[in-house]
Write a protein that holds these residues in place. Structure first.
Motif, short mmCIF file in Angstrom:
data_model
loop_
_atom_site.label_atom_id
_atom_site.label_comp_id
_atom_site.label_asym_id
_atom_site.label_seq_id
_atom_site.Cartn_x
_atom_site.Cartn_y
_atom_site.Cartn_z
N ASN A 9 0.87 -1.18 0.00
CA ASN A 9 0.00 0.00 0.00
C ASN A 9 0.91 1.23 0.00
O ASN A 9 1.52 1.56 1.01
CB ASN A 9 -0.88 -0.04 1.27
N LYS A 11 0.15 4.28 -0.31
CA LYS A 11 -0.46 5.49 0.27
C LYS A 11 -0.20 6.70 -0.65
O LYS A 11 -0.18 6.53 -1.86
CB LYS A 11 0.05 5.71 1.69
N HIS A 96 -9.56 1.31 4.64
CA HIS A 96 -8.26 1.44 5.30
C HIS A 96 -8.43 2.39 6.49
O HIS A 96 -9.20 3.35 6.42
CB HIS A 96 -7.22 1.98 4.33
N GLU A 168 -5.61 -4.75 10.48
CA GLU A 168 -4.56 -3.76 10.71
C GLU A 168 -4.87 -2.99 11.99
O GLU A 168 -5.62 -2.01 11.96
CB GLU A 168 -4.49 -2.78 9.54
N ALA A 172 -0.60 0.02 15.23
CA ALA A 172 0.61 -0.60 14.67
C ALA A 172 0.96 -0.03 13.30
O ALA A 172 2.01 -0.35 12.74
CB ALA A 172 0.42 -2.11 14.56
N ILE A 173 0.08 0.83 12.76
CA ILE A 173 0.31 1.32 11.40
C ILE A 173 1.27 2.50 11.39
O ILE A 173 1.00 3.53 12.01
CB ILE A 173 -1.03 1.71 10.72
N GLY A 174 2.39 2.33 10.73
CA GLY A 174 3.36 3.40 10.57
C GLY A 174 4.06 3.80 11.85
O GLY A 174 4.75 4.81 11.91
N GLY A 213 0.47 -3.52 9.49
CA GLY A 213 0.87 -2.69 10.63
C GLY A 213 2.34 -2.93 10.92
O GLY A 213 2.68 -3.89 11.60
N SER A 214 3.20 -2.06 10.35
CA SER A 214 4.66 -2.16 10.57
C SER A 214 5.23 -3.53 10.24
O SER A 214 6.10 -4.03 10.96
CB SER A 214 5.01 -1.74 12.00
N LEU A 233 -0.24 -6.83 4.42
CA LEU A 233 -0.49 -5.56 3.74
C LEU A 233 0.58 -4.60 4.28
O LEU A 233 0.58 -4.28 5.46
CB LEU A 233 -1.91 -5.07 4.03
N VAL A 234 1.48 -4.21 3.39
CA VAL A 234 2.69 -3.51 3.81
C VAL A 234 2.65 -2.06 3.36
O VAL A 234 2.41 -1.78 2.18
CB VAL A 234 3.93 -4.19 3.17
N GLY A 235 2.88 -1.14 4.27
CA GLY A 235 2.93 0.28 3.92
C GLY A 235 4.37 0.70 3.68
O GLY A 235 4.94 0.46 2.62
N GLY A 236 4.99 1.30 4.70
CA GLY A 236 6.34 1.88 4.58
C GLY A 236 7.35 0.98 3.88
O GLY A 236 8.08 1.44 3.00
#
Ligand code: PGA
Length: 251
Positions: A9, A11, A96, A168, A172-174, A213-214, A233-236
Motif C-alpha cells: 500500500n 499510500k 483502510h 490492521e 501498529a500502522i506506521g 501494521g509495521s 499488507l505492507v505500507g512503509g
C-alpha cells in the motif's frame, strides 16, 4: 487452500515516474526468483496506469486505494470502481484505517463502496482494526466484529469468495509497533470465527486474512509463519523494492 497475498500500500507516495521505477524494480526481483504468493501493488490513482503498464503480463496485480460507490456523475475528486477496472486494476482497498479515521468514512459508506467494488468485478480488500484505547479497554474484538458486520452485511456467499480481509491494528500502522504474532493470530481467529458464523465453515476456511501494521523484512517471517496469517499488507516497507522483495521472500 486459501491464497497467500503480500500487498504493498503505497499510500500518498510515488508519482507516475517513481512508481513505474519501483514497480520495475519489484518485477525484476520476481523475474529472478518468482514469488510463492500473490503480489499486489496499491499505487495512488494517478500512478496506476504507469504501474499497470510496467507490470503487464507479469504475476503482479494492481489495485486502487479507494473508490466512490457511484458509477459516474458530479462527484468532484472521486473515482469509481469502473474507472479502476478500466485502468487495469483487479483489486481495491476498502476501509483502510486512514480512510476511516482521517477522512471519517463509516461502515455505511464502506458497505456501499464494497458493494460497488463487487458489482464491477473488482476484488475488495476490506481493512479492519482497532484503535489503541479500544485495545487497552478490552474492546478490540468487539470493534473488529462490528466493522465486519457493518460492511459485509448483505453480501452473498458467492460474492464473499472475492473478498479478502486485512487486519490492521491502527496503533501498529506506521508506528514501528507490530502486534505480536500471537496477538495478530488470535484476532485473525476471531475474524475467521465471525466469517464462519455468518457465512459458514467453508467460507471461513477459504478467507484470506492478511496482517498489516509495521510489517518489515525483520518481522515478516515470524508473522507469516502463523497458520492464521495469510499474508501481509505492507505500507512503509513496500516503498523500496529491496525491502518489499525481502517480505515477499519470507512467505
Ligand atoms: P505500515 O502501513 O506498514 O507503514 O505500518 C500498513 C498499512 O497502513 O497498510
Amino acid at each position: 487452500m486459501r491464497s497467500i497475498i503480500v500487498a504493498g500500500n503505497w499510500k500518498m507516495n510515488m508519482d507516475p515516474q517513481s512508481g513505474a521505477r519501483l514497480a520495475a524494480g519489484i518485477l525484476k526481483g520476481l523475474e529472478k526468483k518468482p514469488a510463492g504468493c500473490v503480489v499486489i501493488l496499491f499505487p495512488p490513482s494517478v500512478t496506476i496506469p504507469a504501474v499497470v503498464e510496467t507490470v503487464e503480463g507479469s504475476q503482479i496485480g494492481v489495485g486502487g486505494q479507494n473508490l466512490y460507490f457511484e458509477e459516474s456523475g458530479a462527484f468532484t475528486g472521486e473515482i469509481s470502481a469502473g474507472m479502476l477496472k478500466g485502468a487495469g486494476c483487479g483489486y481495491v482497498l476498502v476501509g483502510h484505517s486512514e480512510r476511516r479515521h482521517i477522512f471519517g468514512e463509516d461502515s455505511e459508506l464502506l458497505a456501499r463502496k464494497l458493494r460497488a467494488a463487487l458489482d464491477s468485478g473488482l476484488a475488495p480488500v476490506l481493512c479492519v482494526g482497532e484503535l489503541l484505547d479500544q485495545r487497552e479497554s478490552g474492546d478490540a474484538e468487539k470493534v473488529v466484529r462490528d466493522q465486519l458486520g457493518g460492511v459485509l452485511e448483505g453480501i452473498d456467499d458467492r460474492e464473499l469468495t472475492r473478498v479478502m480481509i486485512a487486519y490492521e491494528p491502527v496503533w501498529a500502522i506506521g508506528t514501528g509497533k507490530t502486534a505480536t504474532p500471537e496477538d495478530a493470530a488470535s484476532m485473525h481467529a476471531v475474524i475467521r470465527e465471525w466469517i464462519s458464523s455468518s457465512f459458514g465453515d467453508d467460507a471461513a476456511e477459504e478467507m484470506t486474512i492478511m496482517y498489516g501494521g509495521s510489517v518489515k523484512p525483520h518481522n515478516a517471517a515470524t508473522l507469516l509463519s502463523e497458520q492464521e496469517i495469510d499474508g501481509a499488507l505492507v505500507g512503509g516497507a513496500s516503498l523500496e523494492a529491496a525491502s518489499f522483495l525481502d517480505i515477499i521472500r519470507s512467505v
